[in-house]
Design an enzyme around this catalytic site. Sequence first.
Site, PDB file in Angstrom:
ATOM      1  N   GLY A   1      67.742  38.214  69.666  1.00 42.17           N
ATOM      2  CA  GLY A   1      66.270  37.809  69.590  1.00 42.17           C
ATOM      3  C   GLY A   1      66.203  36.381  68.610  1.00 42.17           C
TER       4      GLY A   1
ATOM      5  N   ARG B   1      71.252  37.856  74.904  1.00 38.62           N
ATOM      6  CA  ARG B   1      72.031  38.769  74.569  1.00 38.62           C
ATOM      7  C   ARG B   1      72.970  39.116  75.846  1.00 38.62           C
ATOM      8  NH1 ARG B   1      66.318  41.090  73.201  1.00 38.62           N
ATOM      9  NH2 ARG B   1      66.226  41.053  71.339  1.00 38.62           N
TER      10      ARG B   1
ATOM     11  N   ASP C   1      72.302  43.002  64.356  1.00 41.02           N
ATOM     12  CA  ASP C   1      73.169  43.657  64.344  1.00 41.02           C
ATOM     13  C   ASP C   1      74.100  43.729  65.775  1.00 41.02           C
ATOM     14  OD1 ASP C   1      71.221  44.708  65.766  1.00 41.02           O
ATOM     15  OD2 ASP C   1      71.224  46.783  65.020  1.00 41.02           O
TER      16      ASP C   1
ATOM     17  N   THR D   1      67.231  37.522  62.242  1.00 41.10           N
ATOM     18  CA  THR D   1      66.367  38.581  62.907  1.00 41.10           C
ATOM     19  C   THR D   1      65.354  38.894  62.138  1.00 41.10           C
ATOM     20  OG1 THR D   1      66.231  40.946  63.454  1.00 41.10           O
ATOM     21  CG2 THR D   1      68.050  40.314  61.888  1.00 41.10           C
TER      22      THR D   1
ATOM     23  N   ASP E   1      63.782  41.617  61.971  1.00 43.75           N
ATOM     24  CA  ASP E   1      63.528  43.009  61.787  1.00 43.75           C
ATOM     25  C   ASP E   1      63.846  43.122  60.326  1.00 43.75           C
ATOM     26  OD1 ASP E   1      62.496  43.137  64.341  1.00 43.75           O
ATOM     27  OD2 ASP E   1      64.487  43.794  65.125  1.00 43.75           O
TER      28      ASP E   1
ATOM     29  N   ASP F   1      66.866  44.664  59.225  1.00 43.53           N
ATOM     30  CA  ASP F   1      67.195  45.732  59.319  1.00 43.53           C
ATOM     31  C   ASP F   1      68.775  45.773  59.305  1.00 43.53           C
ATOM     32  OD1 ASP F   1      67.815  44.489  61.551  1.00 43.53           O
ATOM     33  OD2 ASP F   1      67.546  45.828  62.945  1.00 43.53           O
TER      34      ASP F   1
ATOM     35  N   ARG G   1      61.348  48.101  66.958  1.00 40.83           N
ATOM     36  CA  ARG G   1      61.932  49.169  67.709  1.00 40.83           C
ATOM     37  C   ARG G   1      62.365  50.113  67.054  1.00 40.83           C
ATOM     38  NH1 ARG G   1      63.151  45.954  73.101  1.00 40.83           N
ATOM     39  NH2 ARG G   1      64.947  45.061  71.920  1.00 40.83           N
TER      40      ARG G   1
HETATM   41  O1  F6P Z   1      65.007  42.122  67.298  1.00 39.25           O
HETATM   42  C1  F6P Z   1      64.038  41.448  67.253  1.00 39.25           C
HETATM   43  C2  F6P Z   1      62.777  41.958  67.965  1.00 39.25           C
HETATM   44  O2  F6P Z   1      61.752  40.955  68.062  1.00 39.25           O
HETATM   45  C3  F6P Z   1      62.268  43.226  67.771  1.00 39.25           C
HETATM   46  O3  F6P Z   1      61.274  43.389  66.622  1.00 39.25           O
HETATM   47  C4  F6P Z   1      61.828  43.516  68.948  1.00 39.25           C
HETATM   48  O4  F6P Z   1      61.602  45.035  69.472  1.00 39.25           O
HETATM   49  C5  F6P Z   1      62.759  43.060  69.871  1.00 39.25           C
HETATM   50  O5  F6P Z   1      63.361  41.904  69.424  1.00 39.25           O
HETATM   51  C6  F6P Z   1      62.063  42.376  71.444  1.00 39.25           C
HETATM   52  O6  F6P Z   1      63.050  42.083  72.157  1.00 39.25           O
HETATM   53  P1  F6P Z   1      62.750  41.032  73.581  1.00 39.25           P
HETATM   54  O7  F6P Z   1      62.367  39.450  72.895  1.00 39.25           O
HETATM   55  O8  F6P Z   1      63.912  41.130  74.327  1.00 39.25           O
HETATM   56  O9  F6P Z   1      61.507  41.790  74.051  1.00 39.25           O
END
Ligand code: F6P
Length: 331
Positions: A20, A81, A112, A135, A137, A139, A181
């Site tokens: 992301g 991804r 990660d 990121t 997040d 995390d 998430r």
């Molecule tokens: O990892 C970053 C993030 O924004 C998370 O907080 C979220 O759960 C996820 O990516 C959403 O992913 P996508 O953009 O694939 O919907």
Amino acid sequence: MNSTGSSAPVSHIGVLTSGGDAPGMNAAIRAVVRTAHYHGLMVSGILEGYEGLVTDSVKKLHVRDVSNIIQRGGTVLRSARSESFRSVEGRSIAKQTLDRHGLDGLVVIGGDGTFRGASIFTSEHGVPIVGITGTIDNDLGGTDTTIGFDTATNTAMELVDRIRDTASSHDRLFFVEVMGRTTGAIAMHCGIAAGAEFVMVPEKKQGIPELIHVLERAAKNKSSVIVIVAEGDEEGGAYEVARKVKERFEHYETRVSVLGHVQRGGNPTVADRLLASRSGVAAVEGLLAGRANEMVGIVNGKMVFSPFELVVQGAKPKEEDLMRILRILSI
Ligand code: F6P
């Protein structure tokens, strides 16, 4: 000696953003490109993360190619991804791409998943890779914070401030869902900063009864209540939590707001631009010093390298402390 005959461990590095996107990734790309040139290295950008290595989307980057991007959210290198990079064959094609372009080192910017991929790639093909946190997040292990987290949290906080204005004008209970998430860092930080009454995060089991208890107390003297729900909380997202509460508690009119991807966009804050700039310089200088298979993070204000395998184990839990602070301040 490397392919150009210089004694430095690398002579032509690649840079990519993966997973992301996060505000500040562009500032990190800029820092990597400029630091590489400063030290006399060639640098190429790889488009769409690891996927660009499989599809051979690689272009040389010069100092001026990264002008005017430090302030922009998203990533000029685009992100993905990559499914193909998950396979042995995909990674072997990726290695051929590196060899074709004469790339002998990589800087990967992501979370990660990005570092798991980097770790496998290095073990299979021996390519030196240094990672940069990217990121929203927050995390990752090996760092106090990640590029994008400050911006995302500020955005979420600002939006919750606005929700509070309308909530307190109508005696309403709002459930606000923020990203995360598997982690509640955005929820927790934004919750404290915006004065929320309750925060629900995936790392901590808090049931509906605990929430109802807080709501009953608030109903005695508060004109509005804000509950922040991380998207990955085990009680479900904000809509689900609101539905469960509504069955048992009707003092306030309830509304739900899902903030979603607005949290990922926008101009990076000073903190994120600075962290990105410092990380970019440290990553390239790390590769030059022979570092590999490590991520550069920030710990107590200092740039610190940690092995990918430690980084992907995740951040140390900080929620207990923050939960306590929220409990005290939301009475
Ligand atoms: O990892 C970053 C993030 O924004 C998370 O907080 C979220 O759960 C996820 O990516 C959403 O992913 P996508 O953009 O694939 O919907």
